[in-house]
Scaffold this motif. Structure first.
Motif, mmCIF file in Angstrom:
data_model
loop_
_atom_site.group_PDB
_atom_site.id
_atom_site.type_symbol
_atom_site.label_atom_id
_atom_site.label_comp_id
_atom_site.label_asym_id
_atom_site.label_seq_id
_atom_site.Cartn_x
_atom_site.Cartn_y
_atom_site.Cartn_z
ATOM 1 N N GLU A 78 59.670 -16.909 26.904
ATOM 2 C CA GLU A 78 59.755 -17.294 25.493
ATOM 3 C C GLU A 78 60.001 -16.078 24.595
ATOM 4 O O GLU A 78 60.819 -16.127 23.684
ATOM 5 N N ASN A 79 59.329 -14.972 24.899
ATOM 6 C CA ASN A 79 59.534 -13.754 24.114
ATOM 7 C C ASN A 79 60.960 -13.235 24.285
ATOM 8 O O ASN A 79 61.629 -12.889 23.301
ATOM 9 N N ALA A 80 61.427 -13.184 25.523
ATOM 10 C CA ALA A 80 62.787 -12.697 25.776
ATOM 11 C C ALA A 80 63.826 -13.615 25.140
ATOM 12 O O ALA A 80 64.814 -13.140 24.568
ATOM 13 N N PHE A 81 63.607 -14.918 25.215
ATOM 14 C CA PHE A 81 64.557 -15.867 24.638
ATOM 15 C C PHE A 81 64.622 -15.703 23.123
ATOM 16 O O PHE A 81 65.700 -15.679 22.531
ATOM 17 N N ASN A 82 63.455 -15.572 22.483
ATOM 18 C CA ASN A 82 63.415 -15.421 21.028
ATOM 19 C C ASN A 82 64.020 -14.103 20.557
ATOM 20 O O ASN A 82 64.554 -14.017 19.453
ATOM 21 N N ASN A 83 63.939 -13.056 21.385
ATOM 22 C CA ASN A 83 64.480 -11.740 21.020
ATOM 23 C C ASN A 83 65.933 -11.545 21.446
ATOM 24 O O ASN A 83 66.556 -10.548 21.096
ATOM 25 N N ALA A 84 66.461 -12.483 22.224
ATOM 26 C CA ALA A 84 67.810 -12.324 22.776
ATOM 27 C C ALA A 84 68.856 -12.188 21.674
ATOM 28 O O ALA A 84 68.710 -12.712 20.578
ATOM 29 N N LEU A 85 69.901 -11.461 22.003
ATOM 30 C CA LEU A 85 71.034 -11.270 21.104
ATOM 31 C C LEU A 85 72.236 -11.992 21.699
ATOM 32 O O LEU A 85 72.241 -12.350 22.875
ATOM 33 N N SER A 86 73.255 -12.199 20.903
ATOM 34 C CA SER A 86 74.441 -12.863 21.432
ATOM 35 C C SER A 86 75.691 -12.342 20.735
ATOM 36 O O SER A 86 75.631 -11.763 19.656
ATOM 37 N N PHE A 87 76.803 -12.532 21.409
ATOM 38 C CA PHE A 87 78.102 -12.227 20.826
ATOM 39 C C PHE A 87 79.113 -13.217 21.379
ATOM 40 O O PHE A 87 78.870 -13.876 22.379
ATOM 41 N N GLU A 88 80.229 -13.314 20.704
ATOM 42 C CA GLU A 88 81.282 -14.224 21.143
ATOM 43 C C GLU A 88 82.467 -13.408 21.620
ATOM 44 O O GLU A 88 82.873 -12.437 20.986
ATOM 45 N N ASP A 89 83.018 -13.813 22.752
ATOM 46 C CA ASP A 89 84.189 -13.145 23.312
ATOM 47 C C ASP A 89 85.177 -14.218 23.750
ATOM 48 O O ASP A 89 84.888 -15.006 24.643
ATOM 49 N N ASN A 90 86.309 -14.259 23.109
ATOM 50 C CA ASN A 90 87.340 -15.254 23.420
ATOM 51 C C ASN A 90 86.799 -16.675 23.429
ATOM 52 O O ASN A 90 87.099 -17.473 24.317
ATOM 53 N N GLY A 91 85.967 -16.986 22.444
ATOM 54 C CA GLY A 91 85.436 -18.327 22.311
ATOM 55 C C GLY A 91 84.236 -18.634 23.198
ATOM 56 O O GLY A 91 83.705 -19.736 23.167
#
Length: 86
Positions: free
Chosen positions: A41-54
């Motif tokens: 839960e901690n890792a999921f809440n702190n996770a980052l994201s980016f988009e690459d080619n959709g």
């Protein structure tokens, strides 16, 4: 990818497995079902994201990655921490 005896029961059995690998390096995918030193839960809440080619890609936060590497205690991971730390 090679076919192997993956079942829902084996995937959810946290006592016997924590990593499933599909393919062979350098073209492989690891699916982790648990990570030492990090609560999901901690890792999921702190996770980052980016988009690459959709495609949206979600990845673990640096602090959680360092915590996991510390918990593993492997020499390679401890060396990685030195390289990852500012």
């Amino acid at each position: 990818m090679p076919v192997f005896d993956m079942t829902e029961e084996k995937f959810l059995d946290l006592e016997t497995a924590d990593v499933f690998t599909f393919g062979r390096p350098p073209v492989s995918i690891d699916i982790l079902t648990r990570l030492k030193g990090v609560q999901f839960e901690n890792a999921f809440n702190n996770a980052l994201s980016f988009e690459d080619n959709g495609l949206m890609v979600r990845f673990i936060h640096l602090n959680n990655l360092i915590d996991a590497k510390k918990a593993s205690g492997r020499y390679k991971d401890l060396d990685d921490i030195e390289k990852l730390s500012p």
